[in-house]
Design an enzyme around this catalytic site. Sequence first.
Site, PDB file in Angstrom:
ATOM      1  CD1 TRP A  24     -40.014  13.872  69.058  1.00 56.31           C
ATOM      2  CD2 TRP A  24     -38.168  15.140  69.053  1.00 56.31           C
ATOM      3  NE1 TRP A  24     -39.037  13.190  68.389  1.00 56.31           N
ATOM      4  CE2 TRP A  24     -37.899  13.943  68.359  1.00 56.31           C
ATOM      5  CE3 TRP A  24     -37.158  16.084  69.174  1.00 56.31           C
ATOM      6  CZ2 TRP A  24     -36.653  13.662  67.793  1.00 56.31           C
ATOM      7  CZ3 TRP A  24     -35.919  15.816  68.612  1.00 56.31           C
ATOM      8  CH2 TRP A  24     -35.675  14.606  67.926  1.00 56.31           C
TER       9      TRP A  24
ATOM     10  CB  THR B 174     -17.281  15.446  79.508  1.00 55.87           C
ATOM     11  OG1 THR B 174     -16.929  14.070  79.337  1.00 55.87           O
ATOM     12  CG2 THR B 174     -16.845  16.224  78.287  1.00 55.87           C
TER      13      THR B 174
ATOM     14  CE  LYS C  58     -36.834  10.689  70.326  1.00 56.78           C
ATOM     15  NZ  LYS C  58     -35.799  10.170  71.224  1.00 56.78           N
TER      16      LYS C  58
ATOM     17  CD  GLU D 171     -17.770  17.969  75.026  1.00 58.54           C
ATOM     18  OE1 GLU D 171     -18.362  18.861  75.684  1.00 58.54           O
ATOM     19  OE2 GLU D 171     -17.989  16.760  75.179  1.00 58.54           O
TER      20      GLU D 171
HETATM   21  P1  ADP Z   1     -20.814  18.008  80.993  1.00 57.09           P
HETATM   22  O1  ADP Z   1     -20.337  17.862  79.586  1.00 57.09           O
HETATM   23  O2  ADP Z   1     -19.787  17.770  82.010  1.00 57.09           O
HETATM   24  O3  ADP Z   1     -22.172  17.434  81.252  1.00 57.09           O
HETATM   25  P2  ADP Z   1     -21.113  20.677  80.301  1.00 57.09           P
HETATM   26  O4  ADP Z   1     -21.006  21.837  81.185  1.00 57.09           O
HETATM   27  O5  ADP Z   1     -20.170  20.557  79.201  1.00 57.09           O
HETATM   28  O6  ADP Z   1     -21.031  19.494  81.259  1.00 57.09           O
HETATM   29  O7  ADP Z   1     -22.598  20.506  79.793  1.00 57.09           O
HETATM   30  C1  ADP Z   1     -22.999  20.977  78.557  1.00 57.09           C
HETATM   31  C2  ADP Z   1     -24.468  20.772  78.375  1.00 57.09           C
HETATM   32  O8  ADP Z   1     -25.214  21.467  79.370  1.00 57.09           O
HETATM   33  C3  ADP Z   1     -24.986  21.328  77.080  1.00 57.09           C
HETATM   34  O9  ADP Z   1     -24.725  20.472  75.992  1.00 57.09           O
HETATM   35  C4  ADP Z   1     -26.467  21.496  77.382  1.00 57.09           C
HETATM   36  O10 ADP Z   1     -27.165  20.281  77.269  1.00 57.09           O
HETATM   37  C5  ADP Z   1     -26.465  21.898  78.829  1.00 57.09           C
HETATM   38  N1  ADP Z   1     -26.590  23.348  78.935  1.00 57.09           N
HETATM   39  C6  ADP Z   1     -25.631  24.255  79.124  1.00 57.09           C
HETATM   40  N2  ADP Z   1     -26.137  25.500  79.196  1.00 57.09           N
HETATM   41  C7  ADP Z   1     -27.481  25.385  79.028  1.00 57.09           C
HETATM   42  C8  ADP Z   1     -28.578  26.305  78.978  1.00 57.09           C
HETATM   43  N3  ADP Z   1     -28.416  27.599  79.149  1.00 57.09           N
HETATM   44  N4  ADP Z   1     -29.803  25.805  78.763  1.00 57.09           N
HETATM   45  C9  ADP Z   1     -30.002  24.471  78.593  1.00 57.09           C
HETATM   46  N5  ADP Z   1     -29.017  23.572  78.636  1.00 57.09           N
HETATM   47  C10 ADP Z   1     -27.774  24.007  78.848  1.00 57.09           C
END
Ligand code: ADP
Length: 540
Positions: free
Chosen positions: A443, A186, A438, A331
């Site tokens: 929210w 990540t 918040k 993940e």
């Molecule tokens: P990293 O973990 O390296 O930051 P990831 O690609 O695993 O990168 O990121 C995952 C996160 O990206 C998700 O948990 C979410 O917060 C955000 N995310 C992914 N797709 C979307 C989407 N379509 N809309 C909003 N948020 C998104």
Amino acid sequence: MLGLMQNQPLLISSLIEFAARHHGDAEIVSRRVEGDIHRYTYREAARRSRQVAHALDALGLAFSDRVATLAWNGYRHFELYYGVSGSGRVLHTINPRLHPEQIAWIANHAEDQVLCFDMSFLPLVQAVHAKCATIKHYIALCDADKLPADTGIPGLQSYESWIGGQPGDYDWPTFDENTASSMCYTSGTTGHPKAALYSHRSSTLHAYAAALPDVMSVSARDAILPVVPMFHVNAWGIPYSAALTGAKLVFPGPAMDGKSVYELIEAEKVTYAAGVPTVWQMLLTHMKPGGLRFSTLRRTVIGGSACPPAMIQAFNDDYGVEVLHAWGMTEMSPLGTLCTLKNKHDSLSEEEKMKIRLKQGRAIYGVDMKIVDGAGKELPWDGKTYGDLMVKGPWIIREYYKGESDPLVDGWFPTGDVATINADGYMQITDRSKDVIKSGGEWISSIDIENIAVAHPAVLMAACIGMTHPKWDERPIIAVVKKPGMDVSREELLAFYEGKTAKWQIPDDVVFVDAIPLGATGKMLKTRLRELLKDYQLPG
Ligand code: ADP
């Protein structure tokens, strides 16, 4: 009583062999680091993947040893996907946009034995190799004659000379489908990066699921352009689902600017593209002034960050391209949900349909999801109540590689996202839990506030963050990058919010910035933005 069907392990090698046998002449086209276009077929890709497997054997690599890559989307990277995992080793794709210190840390943590890299990353490898204690072999993804004489990297050889003399047939080993196949760290915006370790089983099941009609709908009739990088979460599994279906693959290499992507889409008759909103923003910005059109592109999957409505509208209304909004994470291999409409939505007005398209979509079979409150109590699927989003399924993480604690809560993985789910199962992310604003006990969704700003014609990018407020705890402000040559004032932009959201959700201020910091996967880095604005004071 057990079923009496064959118990064949789901192995990644079977995907490339299937593609070679049944779609042997389907094309794989790559824009290379060298700048030219390379084209060949699945048949040749399979042959060269087998050569990779032999070359790894010749290095004396053991089963499950890690082979790292620092590479763009291209055919050699694709061959490594199959040669490394297919022969029982673990492909460790490293994100080259990470800080060099972090890259070295990751390579040591993963105990990588081999590093294969595109020549554009030679300076990076020169800078970090002395710190990578476990890497014994360096392979430059190029022809022998492209290798500079004195790089300072011990034992460096070119990929073509490395695999060149190896036979093109190979007996792919059969082993437990739960064996690790690849890994991805990540981005680690807080603390050290953590690694998801995918298995042959999880990757193959994910590839099947991704190809379904209501998911990414991958077909032998498609020409797919994954702009989403192969160095992050296996390019959303496209290298696997394309082989599973025999779709033509078009790799953009390092050129992800609007002009290069547009030209590739047109030249290779791409029907289907996948990427994060920032990439599509560059493409649309390139196309608009010259009135350019797509002749073959039909669908685009957008995910990784929330897709703004203005982008869905532009693709749909101006170019006739259907946008499939997707959500997932490292993940989760990464796909969790994808937004396609159902028959019952046909009669809705365009405005109502848009409300659904903006959601991150319905769970894919294989992904179970729920939302819970702070005490872990499950919340209703009413489209209004928001809570922490939890998931489980066969391609969702159980533990991090060398992880110290159990990330699961009663068998569910907490995503760190806050979401609503409606009665039809359409999930909508309102925020990362750490980005939620918040205000006075309520929210505010930073995504909603950003979506309104980017709908303004003069706004290129917008990031909403919460600022500490003596009365309301936090109040939203919006940091905005203007489109080149366009102007909008603070007052005009705040007035633009009127009627589009509840009054108390309208940001308290607009801060114009030259750029919004982006992380290694192209997402807005709000932690960094908050640091940059640490001396900022709310008006009044
Ligand atoms: P990293 O973990 O390296 O930051 P990831 O690609 O695993 O990168 O990121 C995952 C996160 O990206 C998700 O948990 C979410 O917060 C955000 N995310 C992914 N797709 C979307 C989407 N379509 N809309 C909003 N948020 C998104």
